[in-house]
Each structure stands twice: as structure tokens, then as C-alpha cells.
Enzyme design. Structure first.
Site: not given
Ligand code: IPM
Ligand code: MN
Length: 387
Positions: A160, A209, A241, A265, A269
Site C-alpha cells: 500500500y 506467501k 492461499d 485487506d 473481506d
Molecule cells: C479497507 C478498505 C481500504 C483498504 C480502502 C478503502 C483504501 O478496503 O479498509 O479495508 O484497502 O485498506
Molecule cells: Mn478492504
């Protein structure tokens, strides 16, 4: 006399919290951000009215809204307010309106700058299925029931914040992003994860990884070395993975997961999928400055302004703030139990509704939580508050 919950009365309010005034900077941001943060602020205000300590809320422009207002996603005044805060509550940033801007000028770049400016290097994302919501998990109930994990994501380094570049003429462009970690960056996040594990399930899974990436080889060797200082904490190392697969087929094996910025990240999710909705998950970003609390969902432009968003991620971020920044555990518990009791009564927002439940608007859902909280507080008053 025992209170309804069976807890001693003097634990019903955190004594440290009494009379303290806390300055909370609110960055509502874009899309559904303002709807969900206002829900969280409403409940924090209710807590404050009932128990007598004070919160001061300071709303500052951030994200796309700030771009429209003053040309940048993270104005200097917002940064100074954040530095002076006891804690920060954030909604969400981004939206189609700003998607064509160059990467460095988008709302998302404001969020990255906020994390970096405040030295927020550790991001904690808890995944725990609420009993009332077992059926919205895509996993079978017997698998979903025992999930109680925390993803500790490195937040201030890695790809990032590495070089992002592209070059070459149209049709023959090349673009790259650099993943790099120093020993110091790895050590502080891995230690943070071990400290959290030592206070909960005594198990860390470090995810990398290391069969392909040099940065991961260093990550794994540091994680191994640091784990030796925590003999009571079991340590596993897993390739990312495989971790993605394990989160779906056997998520109950995890306690604290520690991983890099980008892997965290993606995996968080994925892990939210275990609960059945991204709208449910809170987060804390922790580091050198005041901590930042935000739901992990995005700005969801397609449902913004319709009063149908799920405020649970934002409200649970506020309860995380009460616990982690202010040590107000009883108050956090009051909000959390109110959410559970509303869900148990079959009231839902649309994204988490299922057969036999009633989908209500975001604001109606918040009213029901407030009602359940009032009920809780009146119990406390009846039996004594802060003895
Ligand atoms: C998160 C979001 C952010 C990230 C974005 C909005 C920059 O997806 O906080 O997970 O990738 O960190
Ligand atoms: Mn995110």
C-alpha cells in the site's frame, strides 16, 4: 443485591468512565458513511445521557465530501482535529463521483494518509457470529457457531505504501507496485498480535506467501523468532492461499491471525463472508496516535441515502471504541446486548433479513436498539447504578 445479569452492581458502570469527557472526532465520509456513523453517535449519546460521563463530538470533512468542499480528501484541519482527539469514528469513503481522479487524489488516499499520519500500524477486525444471525452465515450452523477470531492486519506499510508507478507509451505500458517490509515493521505488528492472543485464545496464525515472496520469507523468520518469546501461545504459519481456503472450510481453527497490509485487506473481506454480511464487521486501527474505529464495509453508493444500510458495523465500532480506548466495558456491553436482543426479536435491516424476520429501515432499526438500551438502563437504575 444482584443485578439481572448476575454481575455485581459495581461492575455495571466502569468507574473510570465517570465524569470523564472524551473528545471524539467523527469523519462520516461518503455514501452510507453519514447514515451509519450517525447511528453510532446516537447510541454513544444515549450512553452518555444515561450514565453521566461526557462525549464531545467533532465532525470534520473527509474523503470525497472533503474533495467537494475544499479540494482534498484529508484537509489539514481534519488532521489537526484527529491528532487532538481521544478517538476517531469513521464511516466510509469513496464513490463513482471521484473514481476517475488520479490514485493519489482519490478519497481512498485520504484514508491511507490518515492511517500513516497517525502512525496507525495495527488494524484489528473481529469475526464472531452473533447467535441470532447464525442462519445468515453461508456456513452450516455447527461450523459458524464456534467462530471467534481476530484478524490483525499490518496497516502502515507493505505494498500500500510502496512505490506505485507506470511508464511507457499507450499500448506498451508497464506498471508496478512494490511490497517491502523492514524488520521493525514486522516485529511491532507481530508482537501486537501475540499480546492480543495472550489475552484471548493463546493462538497466533501468521499468514504469508513465503514460498514465493522475499518480503514473506523475512516476515516468517521474524514471526518465528518473536513466537519464541511467547511460549504459552501456539503459533502456526500458513500460506495465504491456504488461509483463504481454511477461512471458508474451518474458520473455527483461528484465534488471532496476523498478516501484511494487502493480505489482511483481502482475507478480512473473505472472513466477513463467514458472518454473512460485510455490514456487520467493526474495526480498530491502533498505533502511536489516537485509535480510529470504522466498519470495514465501503461507502455502498448504490444504497446511499435510502435509509436501508446496516448500521451494525458502525455501532459495533463504537462499542469497540468504548472497550479499547476508554475501558468502558459495561457500557459497550449494554449496546451489544441491545443489538442482540433486537436481532433476536426478528427485527433486521434488509441485508441481514431472512424468512420469518421483518426488514426495517436503518433509522427504525436504530430506534429499536435505543429502546432495548433504555430497558437495560432502567433495570440498572432500578437496582442501583454505580454503587
Ligand atoms: C479497507 C478498505 C481500504 C483498504 C480502502 C478503502 C483504501 O478496503 O479498509 O479495508 O484497502 O485498506
Ligand atoms: Mn478492504
Amino acid at each position: 443485591m444482584a443485578a439481572k445479569s448476575g454481575e455485581p452492581l459495581n461492575q455495571l458502570i466502569s468507574t473510570a468512565a465517570q465524569n470523564a469527557s472524551k473528545r471524539i472526532v467523527v469523519l462520516s465520509g461518503d455514501g452510507i458513511g453519514p447514515e451509519v456513523t450517525s447511528a453510532a453517535v446516537t447510541l454513544l449519546r444515549d450512553c452518555s445521557t444515561e450514565s453521566g460521563y461526557k462525549f464531545e463530538f467533532i465532525e470534520m470533512p473527509f474523503g470525497g465530501t472533503a474533495i467537494d468542499l475544499c479540494g482534498k480528501p484529508f484537509p489539514a484541519e481534519t488532521l489537526s482535529a484527529c491528532r487532538a482527539a481521544d478517538a476517531i469514528l469513521l464511516g466510509a469513503v469513496g464513490g463513482p463521483k471521484w473514481d476517475s481522479l488520479p490514485l493519489g487524489n482519490r478519497p481512498e488516499s485520504g484514508l491511507l494518509a490518515l492511517r500513516q499520519e497517525l502512525g496507525l500500524f495495527a488494524n484489528v477486525r473481529p469475526i464472531k457470529v452473533r447467535p441470532a444471525l447464525l442462519n445468515i452465515s453461508p456456513l452450516r450452523a455447527e461450523r459458524a457457531r464456534n467462530v471467534d477470531l481476530e484478524i490483525v492486519r499490518e496497516l502502515a506499510g507493505g505494498i500500500y505504501f510502496g512505490e506505485h508507478k507506470s511508464e511507457g507509451a499507450t499500448g506498451s505500458e508497464r506498471a508496478w507496485d512494490v511490497e517491502s517490509y523492514t524488520i521493525q515493521e514486522i516485529d511491532r505488528i507481530v508482537r501486537f498480535a501475540f499480546e492480543r492472543a495472550a489475552r484471548r485464545g493463546n493462538h497466533v496464525t501468521s499468514i504469508d506467501k513465503a514460498n514465493v515472496l522475499a518480503s514473506s520469507v523475512l516476515w516468517r523468520s521474524r514471526a518465528k523468532e518473536i513466537s519464541a518469546n511467547y511460549p504459552r501461545v501456539k503459533t502456526d504459519h500458513m500460506y495465504v492461499d491456504n488461509a483463504a481456503l481454511q477461512l471458508v472450510i474451518a474458520p473455527q481453527q483461528f484465534d488471532v491471525i496476523v498478516t501484511s497490509n494487502m493480505f489482511g485487506d483481502i482475507l478480512s473481506d473473505g472472513a466477513a463472508g463467514v458472518e454473512g454480511s460485510l455490514g456487520l464487521i467493526p474495526s480498530m486501527s491502533w498505533g502511536l496516535g489516537p485509535s480510529l474505529y470504522e466498519p470495514i464495509h465501503g461507502s455502498a453508493p448504490s444504497i446511499a441515502g435510502k435509509n436501508i444500510a446496516c448500521p451494525i458495523g458502525a455501532i459495533a465500532s463504537a462499542t469497540m471504541m468504548l472497550r479499547e480506548s476508554f475501558d468502558m466495558r459495561a457500557e459497550a456491553q449494554a449496546i451489544d446486548s441491545a443489538i442482540d436482543s433486537v436481532l433476536e426479536s426478528g427485527i433486521r435491516t434488509a441485508d441481514i433479513a431472512e424468512r420469518g424476520t421483518t426488514a426495517v429501515s436503518c433509522s427504525e432499526f436504530v430506534s429499536r436498539i435505543r429502546e432495548a438500551m433504555r430497558e437495560h438502563f432502567s433495570q440498572v437504575e432500578r437496582y442501583g447504578w454505580a454503587v
